[in-house]
Write a protein that holds these residues in place. Structure first.
Motif, PDB file in Angstrom:
ATOM      1  N   ALA A 123       0.823  -1.208   0.000  1.00 23.71           N
ATOM      2  CA  ALA A 123       0.000   0.000   0.000  1.00 23.71           C
ATOM      3  C   ALA A 123       0.856   1.257   0.000  1.00 23.71           C
ATOM      4  O   ALA A 123       1.823   1.364   0.758  1.00 23.71           O
ATOM      5  CB  ALA A 123      -0.913   0.006   1.226  1.00 23.71           C
ATOM      6  N   VAL A 124       0.498   2.203  -0.856  1.00 28.02           N
ATOM      7  CA  VAL A 124       1.138   3.520  -0.857  1.00 28.02           C
ATOM      8  C   VAL A 124       0.071   4.599  -0.684  1.00 28.02           C
ATOM      9  O   VAL A 124       0.136   5.421   0.236  1.00 28.02           O
ATOM     10  CB  VAL A 124       1.935   3.754  -2.151  1.00 28.02           C
ATOM     11  N   ARG A 125      -0.953   4.573  -1.522  1.00 30.34           N
ATOM     12  CA  ARG A 125      -1.979   5.622  -1.503  1.00 30.34           C
ATOM     13  C   ARG A 125      -2.772   5.623  -0.201  1.00 30.34           C
ATOM     14  O   ARG A 125      -3.161   6.684   0.299  1.00 30.34           O
ATOM     15  CB  ARG A 125      -2.913   5.465  -2.695  1.00 30.34           C
ATOM     16  N   ASN A 126      -3.026   4.438   0.357  1.00 29.81           N
ATOM     17  CA  ASN A 126      -3.788   4.373   1.609  1.00 29.81           C
ATOM     18  C   ASN A 126      -2.903   3.920   2.772  1.00 29.81           C
ATOM     19  O   ASN A 126      -3.382   3.306   3.729  1.00 29.81           O
ATOM     20  CB  ASN A 126      -4.988   3.444   1.461  1.00 29.81           C
ATOM     21  N   ALA A 127      -1.614   4.240   2.690  1.00 24.11           N
ATOM     22  CA  ALA A 127      -0.670   3.780   3.708  1.00 24.11           C
ATOM     23  C   ALA A 127      -1.021   4.324   5.098  1.00 24.11           C
ATOM     24  O   ALA A 127      -0.927   3.599   6.092  1.00 24.11           O
ATOM     25  CB  ALA A 127       0.747   4.187   3.323  1.00 24.11           C
ATOM     26  N   LYS A 128      -1.461   5.575   5.193  1.00 26.84           N
ATOM     27  CA  LYS A 128      -1.773   6.144   6.507  1.00 26.84           C
ATOM     28  C   LYS A 128      -2.997   5.480   7.122  1.00 26.84           C
ATOM     29  O   LYS A 128      -3.041   5.234   8.340  1.00 26.84           O
ATOM     30  CB  LYS A 128      -1.975   7.654   6.380  1.00 26.84           C
ATOM     31  N   THR A 129      -3.995   5.177   6.299  1.00 30.45           N
ATOM     32  CA  THR A 129      -5.194   4.509   6.813  1.00 30.45           C
ATOM     33  C   THR A 129      -4.851   3.121   7.332  1.00 30.45           C
ATOM     34  O   THR A 129      -5.277   2.727   8.431  1.00 30.45           O
ATOM     35  CB  THR A 129      -6.253   4.403   5.702  1.00 30.45           C
ATOM     36  N   LEU A 130      -4.072   2.377   6.552  1.00 33.49           N
ATOM     37  CA  LEU A 130      -3.688   1.036   6.981  1.00 33.49           C
ATOM     38  C   LEU A 130      -2.784   1.083   8.214  1.00 33.49           C
ATOM     39  O   LEU A 130      -2.834   0.182   9.056  1.00 33.49           O
ATOM     40  CB  LEU A 130      -2.983   0.292   5.845  1.00 33.49           C
ATOM     41  N   ALA A 131      -1.963   2.117   8.318  1.00 26.44           N
ATOM     42  CA  ALA A 131      -1.084   2.232   9.480  1.00 26.44           C
ATOM     43  C   ALA A 131      -1.882   2.358  10.771  1.00 26.44           C
ATOM     44  O   ALA A 131      -1.466   1.884  11.829  1.00 26.44           O
ATOM     45  CB  ALA A 131      -0.150   3.428   9.314  1.00 26.44           C
TER      46      ALA A 131
ATOM     47  N   ALA B 246      -5.052   1.087  11.149  1.00 29.46           N
ATOM     48  CA  ALA B 246      -5.769  -0.173  11.366  1.00 29.46           C
ATOM     49  C   ALA B 246      -4.826  -1.333  11.657  1.00 29.46           C
ATOM     50  O   ALA B 246      -5.151  -2.226  12.447  1.00 29.46           O
ATOM     51  CB  ALA B 246      -6.618  -0.493  10.136  1.00 29.46           C
ATOM     52  N   LEU B 247      -3.645  -1.312  11.022  1.00 28.57           N
ATOM     53  CA  LEU B 247      -2.702  -2.428  11.129  1.00 28.57           C
ATOM     54  C   LEU B 247      -1.314  -1.863  11.432  1.00 28.57           C
ATOM     55  O   LEU B 247      -0.449  -1.799  10.559  1.00 28.57           O
ATOM     56  CB  LEU B 247      -2.672  -3.234   9.824  1.00 28.57           C
ATOM     57  N   PRO B 248      -1.082  -1.456  12.672  1.00 30.17           N
ATOM     58  CA  PRO B 248       0.205  -0.823  12.991  1.00 30.17           C
ATOM     59  C   PRO B 248       1.381  -1.784  12.816  1.00 30.17           C
ATOM     60  O   PRO B 248       1.279  -2.972  13.119  1.00 30.17           O
ATOM     61  CB  PRO B 248       0.040  -0.402  14.456  1.00 30.17           C
ATOM     62  N   ALA B 249       2.475  -1.238  12.311  1.00 33.75           N
ATOM     63  CA  ALA B 249       3.676  -2.036  12.071  1.00 33.75           C
ATOM     64  C   ALA B 249       4.586  -2.024  13.296  1.00 33.75           C
ATOM     65  O   ALA B 249       4.542  -1.105  14.127  1.00 33.75           O
ATOM     66  CB  ALA B 249       4.431  -1.499  10.858  1.00 33.75           C
ATOM     67  N   HIS B 250       5.402  -3.052  13.385  1.00 32.75           N
ATOM     68  CA  HIS B 250       6.425  -3.146  14.422  1.00 32.75           C
ATOM     69  C   HIS B 250       7.749  -3.489  13.748  1.00 32.75           C
ATOM     70  O   HIS B 250       7.774  -4.137  12.703  1.00 32.75           O
ATOM     71  CB  HIS B 250       6.070  -4.216  15.453  1.00 32.75           C
ATOM     72  N   PHE B 251       8.837  -3.050  14.362  1.00 30.54           N
ATOM     73  CA  PHE B 251      10.163  -3.372  13.850  1.00 30.54           C
ATOM     74  C   PHE B 251      10.907  -4.134  14.935  1.00 30.54           C
ATOM     75  O   PHE B 251      11.210  -3.578  15.996  1.00 30.54           O
ATOM     76  CB  PHE B 251      10.912  -2.095  13.456  1.00 30.54           C
ATOM     77  N   ILE B 252      11.154  -5.416  14.671  1.00 33.47           N
ATOM     78  CA  ILE B 252      11.835  -6.287  15.627  1.00 33.47           C
ATOM     79  C   ILE B 252      13.320  -6.239  15.281  1.00 33.47           C
ATOM     80  O   ILE B 252      13.750  -6.765  14.259  1.00 33.47           O
ATOM     81  CB  ILE B 252      11.293  -7.719  15.553  1.00 33.47           C
ATOM     82  N   VAL B 253      14.107  -5.600  16.143  1.00 33.53           N
ATOM     83  CA  VAL B 253      15.506  -5.304  15.837  1.00 33.53           C
ATOM     84  C   VAL B 253      16.400  -6.415  16.369  1.00 33.53           C
ATOM     85  O   VAL B 253      16.329  -6.774  17.552  1.00 33.53           O
ATOM     86  CB  VAL B 253      15.929  -3.961  16.451  1.00 33.53           C
ATOM     87  N   PHE B 254      17.272  -6.942  15.500  1.00 33.56           N
ATOM     88  CA  PHE B 254      18.220  -7.952  15.959  1.00 33.56           C
ATOM     89  C   PHE B 254      19.679  -7.598  15.688  1.00 33.56           C
ATOM     90  O   PHE B 254      20.574  -8.355  16.074  1.00 33.56           O
ATOM     91  CB  PHE B 254      17.895  -9.337  15.397  1.00 33.56           C
ATOM     92  N   ASP B 255      19.947  -6.469  15.064  1.00 28.25           N
ATOM     93  CA  ASP B 255      21.347  -6.093  14.841  1.00 28.25           C
ATOM     94  C   ASP B 255      21.447  -4.589  14.635  1.00 28.25           C
ATOM     95  O   ASP B 255      20.490  -3.933  14.234  1.00 28.25           O
ATOM     96  CB  ASP B 255      21.925  -6.822  13.628  1.00 28.25           C
ATOM     97  N   VAL B 256      22.624  -4.064  14.918  1.00 26.56           N
ATOM     98  CA  VAL B 256      22.925  -2.651  14.684  1.00 26.56           C
ATOM     99  C   VAL B 256      24.201  -2.591  13.855  1.00 26.56           C
ATOM    100  O   VAL B 256      25.228  -3.172  14.219  1.00 26.56           O
ATOM    101  CB  VAL B 256      23.057  -1.868  16.008  1.00 26.56           C
ATOM    102  N   LEU B 257      24.130  -1.905  12.726  1.00 26.40           N
ATOM    103  CA  LEU B 257      25.257  -1.835  11.796  1.00 26.40           C
ATOM    104  C   LEU B 257      26.004  -0.508  11.893  1.00 26.40           C
ATOM    105  O   LEU B 257      27.139  -0.405  11.442  1.00 26.40           O
ATOM    106  CB  LEU B 257      24.768  -2.034  10.355  1.00 26.40           C
ATOM    107  N   GLN B 258      25.344   0.476  12.483  1.00 23.68           N
ATOM    108  CA  GLN B 258      25.974   1.785  12.655  1.00 23.68           C
ATOM    109  C   GLN B 258      25.301   2.478  13.837  1.00 23.68           C
ATOM    110  O   GLN B 258      24.079   2.432  13.986  1.00 23.68           O
ATOM    111  CB  GLN B 258      25.805   2.619  11.388  1.00 23.68           C
ATOM    112  N   ALA B 259      26.093   3.109  14.675  1.00 19.06           N
ATOM    113  CA  ALA B 259      25.579   3.860  15.820  1.00 19.06           C
ATOM    114  C   ALA B 259      26.433   5.103  16.010  1.00 19.06           C
ATOM    115  O   ALA B 259      27.672   5.030  15.956  1.00 19.06           O
ATOM    116  CB  ALA B 259      25.598   2.999  17.086  1.00 19.06           C
ATOM    117  N   GLU B 260      25.758   6.248  16.200  1.00 16.38           N
ATOM    118  CA  GLU B 260      26.431   7.532  16.367  1.00 16.38           C
ATOM    119  C   GLU B 260      27.391   7.797  15.212  1.00 16.38           C
ATOM    120  O   GLU B 260      28.485   8.358  15.387  1.00 16.38           O
ATOM    121  CB  GLU B 260      27.169   7.584  17.710  1.00 16.38           C
TER     122      GLU B 260
END
Length: 335
Positions: A104-112, A114-128
């Motif tokens: 979805a692009v045109r209705n991305a905000k509406t879907l966001a 109704a269906l909120p996304a999560h980001f499950i982080v398992f690595d960091v490649l750059q910090a500061e």
């Protein structure tokens, strides 16, 4: 060096079992393998620059996930995270819902909403602004844990669990995979560096179970089947496709070919063209009489009763009848 898109993510080799800790150089860490979309997230180095979300294949997804872009205000600048995009629906991780968000692009905000996304982080490649690719996994994990603690990160940011305890890892593989959205574990060397685009030395282990399905078609020919298309019957008596196998071995080809017969005109799949997840194009199978029951080995990744990854043919079940095969949609997982 400062990292910028696009970076090829490091990949994992498939294994059948979790290796013994002594078999992994430098010791091992194990993480749950979530059933989502792999992604890299880049926060801006300076004011006026955008947060970027890159897919595994290099596509940019930030327009499709405006909720994550907005939540990136919680994160420090000049950061590159590796993780899994996931979407909750009715309190459970839902791959179909994630597919809707990613398309979805045109209705991305509406879907966001109704269906909120999560980001499950398992690595960091750059910090500061400091690139961390040559740091060992154990050090990158320390930096990642400190990032979550120091910034008190909350959803949609989730720190992927990690353990070096083999008993805990086995529990995750055999117990946690009963939960929709978790399909196995990933094993990583504690001393391993991050190698973009390289497969290993990370190892993915998916939980697999054996179950039964009906052979409804093949690719190749009746005399030399290459791949089996397997199905299950609905309550109304229609055979529904539930998956395809990996290519058959020579021995399996001989075993199955001797039992196949051509389908009659009343086959449920007559005139149907299939597009199966992971196939390069529509499948055009040779339909067979749906009287053979096959035992298959499958992982836990399903969409509405259909396996997304190819299943493995184990053997013919000459002792089984249609009544022994679970109905289509009967349970979300192999039994």
């Amino acid at each position: 060096m400062v990292l910028r898109p696009t970076i090829e993510p490091m990949l994992a080799q498939a294994r059948e079992t979790i290796p013994h800790p002594g078999a992994v150089p430098g010791g091992m860490a194990v993480e749950p393998k979530f059933d989502g979309f792999r992604a890299l997230l880049y926060t801006p180095a300076g004011a006026g620059q955008p947060t970027l979300i890159q897919s595994r294949r290099g596509a940019m997804y930030q327009a499709r996930f405006p909720d994550l872009v907005a939540a990136a205000d919680q994160l420090p600048r000049d950061l590159v995270l590796d993780g899994e995009l996931a979407v909750l629906e009715h309190g459970q991780l839902s791959f179909p819902a994630l597919q809707r968000r990613a398309a979805a692009v045109r209705n991305a905000k509406t879907l966001a909403t109704a269906l909120p996304a999560h980001f499950i982080v398992f690595d960091v490649l750059q910090a500061e602004g400091q690139e961390l690719l040559d740091e060992p996994y154990a050090r990158r994990r320390q930096i990642l844990e400190a990032l979550f603690a120091d910034h008190r990160l909350t959803p949609p940011w989730t720190l992927c669990p990690s353990t070096s305890d083999l008993a805990v890892a086995e529990e995750w593989l055999h117990e946690w995979t009963d939960v929709p959205g978790i399909e196995g574990v990933v094993v990583k060397s504690l001393t391993g560096r991050y190698r973009p685009g390289v497969r290993g030395p990370w190892y993915k282990v998916r939980r697999r179970e054996t179950t039964e399905a009906i052979i409804g078609g093949v690719t190749g020919s009746l005399r030399r089947p290459h791949v089996l298309l397997v199905g299950r019957y609905t309550g109304e008596g229609h055979l529904r496709l539930v998956g395809k196998t990996v290519p058959l071995t020579t021995a399996a080809t001989r075993e199955v070919a001797g039992q196949l017969t051509a389908a009659g005109p009343d086959h449920s799949w007559t005139g149907v063209r299939f597009s199966v997840w992971g196939s390069s194009g529509p499948l055009d199978p040779v339909l067979v009489d749906p009287g053979l029951v096959a035992e298959i080995s499958a992982d836990t990744a399903q969409d509405h009763g259909v396996w997304r990854h190819p299943v493995r043919y184990v053997r013919l079940r000459q002792d089984a009848t249609m009544a022994d095969v679970p109905a289509f949609g009967e349970g979300a997982r192999p039994q």
